[in-house]
Design a protein around this motif. Sequence first.
Motif, mmCIF file in Angstrom:
data_model
loop_
_atom_site.group_PDB
_atom_site.id
_atom_site.type_symbol
_atom_site.label_atom_id
_atom_site.label_comp_id
_atom_site.label_asym_id
_atom_site.label_seq_id
_atom_site.Cartn_x
_atom_site.Cartn_y
_atom_site.Cartn_z
ATOM 1 N N MET A 1 0.839 -1.188 0.000
ATOM 2 C CA MET A 1 0.000 0.000 0.000
ATOM 3 C C MET A 1 0.878 1.244 0.000
ATOM 4 N N ASN A 2 0.713 2.057 -1.015
ATOM 5 C CA ASN A 2 1.437 3.314 -1.054
ATOM 6 C C ASN A 2 0.647 4.403 -0.333
ATOM 7 N N HIS A 5 -4.927 3.232 3.439
ATOM 8 C CA HIS A 5 -6.372 3.064 3.444
ATOM 9 C C HIS A 5 -6.959 3.622 4.742
ATOM 10 N N LEU A 28 -0.059 -0.578 10.580
ATOM 11 C CA LEU A 28 -0.114 0.248 9.366
ATOM 12 C C LEU A 28 0.486 1.638 9.573
ATOM 13 N N GLU A 158 -2.034 -10.014 11.753
ATOM 14 C CA GLU A 158 -1.166 -10.371 10.618
ATOM 15 C C GLU A 158 -2.007 -10.774 9.416
ATOM 16 N N ALA A 161 -3.612 -7.549 7.971
ATOM 17 C CA ALA A 161 -2.637 -6.705 7.261
ATOM 18 C C ALA A 161 -2.255 -7.336 5.925
ATOM 19 N N HIS A 162 -2.070 -8.640 5.926
ATOM 20 C CA HIS A 162 -1.714 -9.350 4.685
ATOM 21 C C HIS A 162 -2.846 -9.231 3.668
ATOM 22 N N ARG A 165 -3.091 -5.825 1.942
ATOM 23 C CA ARG A 165 -2.051 -5.542 0.935
ATOM 24 C C ARG A 165 -2.528 -5.851 -0.476
ATOM 25 N N ASP A 166 -3.473 -6.778 -0.592
ATOM 26 C CA ASP A 166 -3.952 -7.180 -1.913
ATOM 27 C C ASP A 166 -5.048 -6.293 -2.459
ATOM 28 N N GLU A 169 -5.474 0.516 -4.528
ATOM 29 C CA GLU A 169 -5.284 1.796 -3.869
ATOM 30 C C GLU A 169 -6.642 2.421 -3.577
#
Length: 172
Positions: A1-2, A5, A28, A158, A161-162, A165-166, A169
């Motif tokens: 993630m740039n 969120h 995050l 965990e 968070a994982h 990531r998918d 944006e």
Amino acid sequence: MNTPHVVVVMGVAGTGKTTIGPLLAARLGVPYAEGDDFHPPANIAKMSAGTPLTDEDRMPWLDAIGAWAHGRAGLGGVVSCSALKRSYRDRLRAAAPGVVFVHLTGDRALIEDRMSHRQGHFMPTALLDSQFATLQPLAADEAGVGVDVAGGPEEITERAAHALRDLPEPVQ
């Protein structure tokens, strides 16, 4: 993630929103807001008395959470909110279009057991059935992920968070 969120950690009472939310926010690197803190006193009094909230009761609460999420757009944040119905999530998205949901899911017996061991929370175990009856899981067209609450808090965080990531944006 740039771009961070704005994440709504959702689910029925007892799934660990108040435990996982701050852990996920720390992971995050964004602020956390406790959804229960957005309830007006009348809502807390009703729930403490074992009376489920109506949709009308929930609207000011959802609007306050939506305003917080809107203010965090582009900055990121995590807020807990049961968000049990699609219409509630739609209201949150109307205020903050880029929000994504982490739906904490689990076996009813596990959740009831965890609720029975909580200290000082206003939501009684007796309301769990109404929570499950109201729950409308995330639909395929809703931005979010389901995360099983089996295991310890770090393990659940965990997985969340994982899964995040998918996701694409966030929309600004």
